[in-house]
Design a protein around this motif. Structure first.
Motif, PDB file in Angstrom:
ATOM      1  N   GLU A 340       0.801  -1.229   0.000  1.00 21.01           N
ATOM      2  CA  GLU A 340       0.000   0.000   0.000  1.00 21.01           C
ATOM      3  C   GLU A 340       0.832   1.276   0.000  1.00 21.01           C
ATOM      4  OE1 GLU A 340      -3.073   0.161   2.909  1.00 21.01           O
ATOM      5  OE2 GLU A 340      -3.907  -1.795   2.355  1.00 21.01           O
ATOM      6  N   PHE A 341       2.061   1.213   0.535  1.00 22.94           N
ATOM      7  CA  PHE A 341       2.833   2.446   0.681  1.00 22.94           C
ATOM      8  C   PHE A 341       4.144   2.449  -0.106  1.00 22.94           C
ATOM      9  CE2 PHE A 341       0.408   1.660   4.620  1.00 22.94           C
ATOM     10  CZ  PHE A 341      -0.456   2.743   4.548  1.00 22.94           C
ATOM     11  N   GLY A 342       4.640   1.258  -0.469  1.00 15.89           N
ATOM     12  CA  GLY A 342       5.819   1.197  -1.314  1.00 15.89           C
ATOM     13  C   GLY A 342       7.100   0.857  -0.567  1.00 15.89           C
ATOM     14  N   SER A 343       8.139   0.515  -1.342  1.00 18.68           N
ATOM     15  CA  SER A 343       9.399   0.038  -0.770  1.00 18.68           C
ATOM     16  C   SER A 343      10.118   1.123   0.023  1.00 18.68           C
ATOM     17  CB  SER A 343      10.309  -0.481  -1.879  1.00 18.68           C
ATOM     18  OG  SER A 343      10.559   0.528  -2.842  1.00 18.68           O
ATOM     19  N   GLU A 344       9.920   2.397  -0.336  1.00 18.26           N
ATOM     20  CA  GLU A 344      10.588   3.476   0.393  1.00 18.26           C
ATOM     21  C   GLU A 344      10.130   3.512   1.849  1.00 18.26           C
ATOM     22  OE1 GLU A 344      11.622   8.245  -0.143  1.00 18.26           O
ATOM     23  OE2 GLU A 344      10.301   7.214  -1.558  1.00 18.26           O
ATOM     24  N   TYR A 345       8.833   3.337   2.060  1.00 17.59           N
ATOM     25  CA  TYR A 345       8.290   3.315   3.423  1.00 17.59           C
ATOM     26  C   TYR A 345       8.719   2.054   4.160  1.00 17.59           C
ATOM     27  CZ  TYR A 345       5.252   7.298   2.412  1.00 17.59           C
ATOM     28  OH  TYR A 345       4.773   8.543   2.096  1.00 17.59           O
ATOM     29  N   LEU A 346       8.744   0.931   3.444  1.00 16.28           N
ATOM     30  CA  LEU A 346       9.154  -0.323   4.075  1.00 16.28           C
ATOM     31  C   LEU A 346      10.611  -0.247   4.529  1.00 16.28           C
ATOM     32  CD1 LEU A 346       8.509  -3.259   4.834  1.00 16.28           C
ATOM     33  CD2 LEU A 346       9.263  -3.923   2.543  1.00 16.28           C
ATOM     34  N   ASN A 347      11.474   0.286   3.678  1.00 16.84           N
ATOM     35  CA  ASN A 347      12.877   0.410   4.046  1.00 16.84           C
ATOM     36  C   ASN A 347      13.058   1.342   5.241  1.00 16.84           C
ATOM     37  OD1 ASN A 347      13.599  -1.304   1.949  1.00 16.84           O
ATOM     38  ND2 ASN A 347      13.996   0.369   0.502  1.00 16.84           N
ATOM     39  N   TYR A 348      12.302   2.422   5.235  1.00 19.09           N
ATOM     40  CA  TYR A 348      12.358   3.364   6.354  1.00 19.09           C
ATOM     41  C   TYR A 348      11.911   2.688   7.649  1.00 19.09           C
ATOM     42  CZ  TYR A 348      11.336   7.442   9.264  1.00 19.09           C
ATOM     43  OH  TYR A 348      11.286   8.350  10.293  1.00 19.09           O
ATOM     44  N   LEU A 349      10.839   1.903   7.572  1.00 19.10           N
ATOM     45  CA  LEU A 349      10.328   1.213   8.761  1.00 19.10           C
ATOM     46  C   LEU A 349      11.371   0.234   9.302  1.00 19.10           C
ATOM     47  CD1 LEU A 349       8.098   0.564  10.769  1.00 19.10           C
ATOM     48  CD2 LEU A 349       7.123  -1.006   9.080  1.00 19.10           C
ATOM     49  N   HIS A 350      12.009  -0.508   8.411  1.00 17.95           N
ATOM     50  CA  HIS A 350      13.064  -1.435   8.840  1.00 17.95           C
ATOM     51  C   HIS A 350      14.184  -0.686   9.563  1.00 17.95           C
ATOM     52  CE1 HIS A 350      11.866  -5.349   7.446  1.00 17.95           C
ATOM     53  NE2 HIS A 350      11.634  -4.924   6.209  1.00 17.95           N
ATOM     54  N   LYS A 351      14.579   0.446   9.000  1.00 18.33           N
ATOM     55  CA  LYS A 351      15.674   1.230   9.572  1.00 18.33           C
ATOM     56  C   LYS A 351      15.297   1.772  10.950  1.00 18.33           C
ATOM     57  CE  LYS A 351      18.392   5.437   8.736  1.00 18.33           C
ATOM     58  NZ  LYS A 351      18.589   6.596   7.816  1.00 18.33           N
ATOM     59  N   GLN A 352      14.109   2.368  11.055  1.00 21.61           N
ATOM     60  CA  GLN A 352      13.691   3.002  12.306  1.00 21.61           C
ATOM     61  C   GLN A 352      13.392   1.985  13.406  1.00 21.61           C
ATOM     62  OE1 GLN A 352      14.818   6.184  11.452  1.00 21.61           O
ATOM     63  NE2 GLN A 352      13.264   6.703  12.973  1.00 21.61           N
ATOM     64  N   SER A 353      12.949   0.811  13.020  1.00 21.18           N
ATOM     65  CA  SER A 353      12.550  -0.177  14.031  1.00 21.18           C
ATOM     66  C   SER A 353      13.724  -0.996  14.564  1.00 21.18           C
ATOM     67  CB  SER A 353      11.503  -1.133  13.450  1.00 21.18           C
ATOM     68  OG  SER A 353      12.021  -1.857  12.354  1.00 21.18           O
ATOM     69  N   GLN A 354      14.889  -0.908  13.910  1.00 20.67           N
ATOM     70  CA  GLN A 354      15.994  -1.786  14.279  1.00 20.67           C
ATOM     71  C   GLN A 354      16.425  -1.614  15.739  1.00 20.67           C
ATOM     72  OE1 GLN A 354      17.227  -4.295  12.220  1.00 20.67           O
ATOM     73  NE2 GLN A 354      18.019  -4.895  14.238  1.00 20.67           N
ATOM     74  N   LYS A 355      16.486  -0.374  16.212  1.00 24.92           N
ATOM     75  CA  LYS A 355      16.936  -0.154  17.591  1.00 24.92           C
ATOM     76  C   LYS A 355      15.955  -0.753  18.601  1.00 24.92           C
ATOM     77  CE  LYS A 355      14.974   4.528  17.602  1.00 24.92           C
ATOM     78  NZ  LYS A 355      15.256   5.987  17.780  1.00 24.92           N
ATOM     79  N   PHE A 356      14.671  -0.755  18.244  1.00 21.45           N
ATOM     80  CA  PHE A 356      13.666  -1.335  19.145  1.00 21.45           C
ATOM     81  C   PHE A 356      13.691  -2.864  19.075  1.00 21.45           C
ATOM     82  CE2 PHE A 356      11.935   2.873  17.931  1.00 21.45           C
ATOM     83  CZ  PHE A 356      11.973   3.463  19.183  1.00 21.45           C
ATOM     84  N   LEU A 357      14.040  -3.391  17.921  1.00 19.62           N
ATOM     85  CA  LEU A 357      14.240  -4.837  17.797  1.00 19.62           C
ATOM     86  C   LEU A 357      15.452  -5.273  18.624  1.00 19.62           C
ATOM     87  CD1 LEU A 357      13.642  -5.115  13.950  1.00 19.62           C
ATOM     88  CD2 LEU A 357      12.165  -6.113  15.692  1.00 19.62           C
ATOM     89  N   ASP A 358      16.510  -4.486  18.560  1.00 17.69           N
ATOM     90  CA  ASP A 358      17.724  -4.803  19.314  1.00 17.69           C
ATOM     91  C   ASP A 358      17.493  -4.751  20.824  1.00 17.69           C
ATOM     92  OD1 ASP A 358      19.058  -5.068  16.913  1.00 17.69           O
ATOM     93  OD2 ASP A 358      19.950  -3.055  16.974  1.00 17.69           O
ATOM     94  N   ASP A 359      16.600  -3.837  21.252  1.00 17.54           N
ATOM     95  CA  ASP A 359      16.329  -3.677  22.684  1.00 17.54           C
ATOM     96  C   ASP A 359      15.191  -4.562  23.173  1.00 17.54           C
ATOM     97  OD1 ASP A 359      18.312  -1.783  22.878  1.00 17.54           O
ATOM     98  OD2 ASP A 359      16.969  -0.066  22.642  1.00 17.54           O
ATOM     99  N   ASP A 360      14.732  -5.466  22.320  1.00 10.35           N
ATOM    100  CA  ASP A 360      13.648  -6.393  22.675  1.00 10.35           C
ATOM    101  C   ASP A 360      12.356  -5.665  23.044  1.00 10.35           C
ATOM    102  OD1 ASP A 360      12.559  -8.941  23.012  1.00 10.35           O
ATOM    103  OD2 ASP A 360      12.938  -8.924  25.176  1.00 10.35           O
ATOM    104  N   LEU A 361      12.088  -4.555  22.370  1.00 12.06           N
ATOM    105  CA  LEU A 361      10.832  -3.832  22.551  1.00 12.06           C
ATOM    106  C   LEU A 361       9.863  -4.120  21.397  1.00 12.06           C
ATOM    107  CD1 LEU A 361      12.210  -0.379  23.768  1.00 12.06           C
ATOM    108  CD2 LEU A 361      11.240  -2.219  25.161  1.00 12.06           C
ATOM    109  N   LEU A 362      10.437  -4.470  20.230  1.00  8.04           N
ATOM    110  CA  LEU A 362       9.655  -4.907  19.072  1.00  8.04           C
ATOM    111  C   LEU A 362      10.188  -6.258  18.617  1.00  8.04           C
ATOM    112  CD1 LEU A 362       9.402  -1.688  16.822  1.00  8.04           C
ATOM    113  CD2 LEU A 362       7.601  -2.655  18.273  1.00  8.04           C
ATOM    114  N   GLU A 363       9.338  -6.987  17.888  1.00 12.71           N
ATOM    115  CA  GLU A 363       9.756  -8.247  17.285  1.00 12.71           C
ATOM    116  C   GLU A 363       9.053  -8.416  15.945  1.00 12.71           C
ATOM    117  OE1 GLU A 363       8.535 -11.584  19.646  1.00 12.71           O
ATOM    118  OE2 GLU A 363       6.515 -10.799  19.963  1.00 12.71           O
ATOM    119  N   ILE A 364       9.648  -9.196  15.072  1.00 10.81           N
ATOM    120  CA  ILE A 364       9.009  -9.543  13.802  1.00 10.81           C
ATOM    121  C   ILE A 364       8.660 -11.022  13.868  1.00 10.81           C
ATOM    122  CG2 ILE A 364       9.300  -9.765  11.312  1.00 10.81           C
ATOM    123  CD1 ILE A 364      11.201  -7.383  11.391  1.00 10.81           C
TER     124      ILE A 364
END
Length: 404
Positions: A340-364
């Protein structure tokens, strides 16, 4: 699936923490009911589908919010429900919810016969109650300036559960002076009534509320975030241990008892908001009615809709999906982001969420229980148990700003 939200802008008294639109004067109540019915009629074509058949979208939920909808007479509520049926295509067995306060839920005398108000509600089609308990302790209720007392809270639940199976109650945590033990007692009392749905919110201090003024003048202590976080953890643990599903940040329901109305909001489905201050959403734009009873009534009397509309950009829709998706059990579908939003948004989401994934606040996680694409395996971004309480702050860091 679409829904209609009806805002009833009246309350018997003002709770200290509330910043919703309402009036404590009932002088224009009858006039308001007529105006709301007229707006329902004026907007009856908004749910026409743009297809060759131009068939009407079915209304699956009708929700009376406020304010305090239970201040209306049974005849007023019936009139508004009938008006919806007369002007829209309503699905069989729609969810019809009434927000109510314990002090309004008393015995009725109708045509010389005594019956409970719950029987009267059922007779006009209401099949779900959302009862504003907030706390079972007198000191909490007085501090919040609630119109009911603890005894009324318990009595109304005892009676309501005899007539209604689908009941939700509200509880507030993080109240100044509320210990963990006291909060546990509130939850245990709620559970003792066999209620299948609980909505629970941290006490927040909104500008221009009585609570804000009381805190500024030192009459009430300010809520503490660390206390609210402890209460939230206790809430999740106790409710999940009693077979509740934590399906949205502030909402817990047993299986088959999720709020259909609220779930539709979170899943981005269309709805119409009727009445002063009510919001509407059609998938590409958001609109809202004027938050002033006098101006609303004047506009409707002149056959004008008192609405402002905002067309949502792709960035607006992305940010809104991030906010609502992370709050729910369904999470944020990475497939939907790309589609719905395109690869630019997906790439941005991956980049921004990485620190929260590393801190065990988010998961995929991989899931086949997706709100986006049924019967397929998808990658879902969602908060961990550790990250749930911080969901809103995390979401704001994932928002895409200044893309367009």
């Amino acid at each position: 699936m679409s829904g209609i939200y009806i805002h009833i802008p009246f309350c018997t008294q003002a709770c200290h923490y509330c910043d919703f639109h309402f009036s404590t004067s009932m002088k224009k109540k009858e006039e308001m009911v007529l105006a709301i019915a007229k707006e329902i009629q004026m907007r009856k074509n908004e749910f026409l589908l743009l297809d060759s058949a131009r068939s009407a979208t079915q209304i699956e939920t009708i929700y009376f919010g406020g304010g305090t909808p239970s201040v209306l007479q049974i005849s007023d509520l019936k009139f508004l429900i009938d008006t919806v049926y007369e002007n829209y295509t309503v699905a069989p067995n729609p969810e019809i919810t009434l927000e109510a306060n314990p002090d309004d839920l008393t015995t009725l005398s109708v045509l010389g016969q005594s019956r409970t108000i719950f029987e009267a509600y059922r007779s006009i089609g209401i099949n779900r109650l959302s009862i504003g308990i907030q706390s079972f302790f007198e000191d909490d209720l007085k501090m919040m300036n609630r119109a009911h007392n603890s005894a009324e809270a318990k009595k109304c639940l005892e009676e309501a559960t005899q007539y209604f199976d689908n009941i939700s109650l509200d509880l507030i945590y993080g109240i100044p002076g509320m210990t963990n033990e006291k909060w546990k007692q509130n939850i245990e009392t709620a559970l003792s009534f066999g209620i299948p749905h609980i909505s629970s919110y941290a006490l927040t201090v909104e500008p221009k509320t009585a609570l804000n003024k009381l805190i500024q003048t030192g009459k009430i202590a300010a809520p503490k975030d660390e206390v609210a976080q402890e209460h939230f953890a206790i809430l999740v643990e106790m409710l999940e241990a009693n077979d509740f599903i934590h399906y949205e940040l502030s909402n817990f329901g047993k299986e088959n008892y999720f709020s259909k109305n609220n779930s539709a909001y979170w899943l981005g489905k269309k709805y119409i908001g009727i009445g002063p201050s009510a919001h509407s959403y059609d998938g590409i734009s958001r609109s809202w009615n004027v938050s002033n009873n006098t101006l609303y009534l004047k506009s409707i009397q002149e056959n004008k809709l008192p609405i402002e509309t905002e067309i949502l950009s792709i960035t607006d829709r992305y940010n809104e999906y991030i906010m609502t998706g992370l709050r729910t059990i369904w999470g944020v579908s990475l497939d939907r982001i790309e589609t719905e939003f395109g690869s630019e948004y997906l790439n941005y989401l991956h980049k921004q969420s990485q620190k929260f994934l590393d801190d065990d606040l988010l998961e995929i996680v991989t899931s086949s229980d997706s709100a986006f694409r049924q019967n397929s395996i998808e990658k879902i971004l969602k908060p961990t148990a550790k990250g749930k309480f911080l969901t809103d702050g995390i979401a704001s860091d994932l928002f895409y700003l200044n893309l367009e």
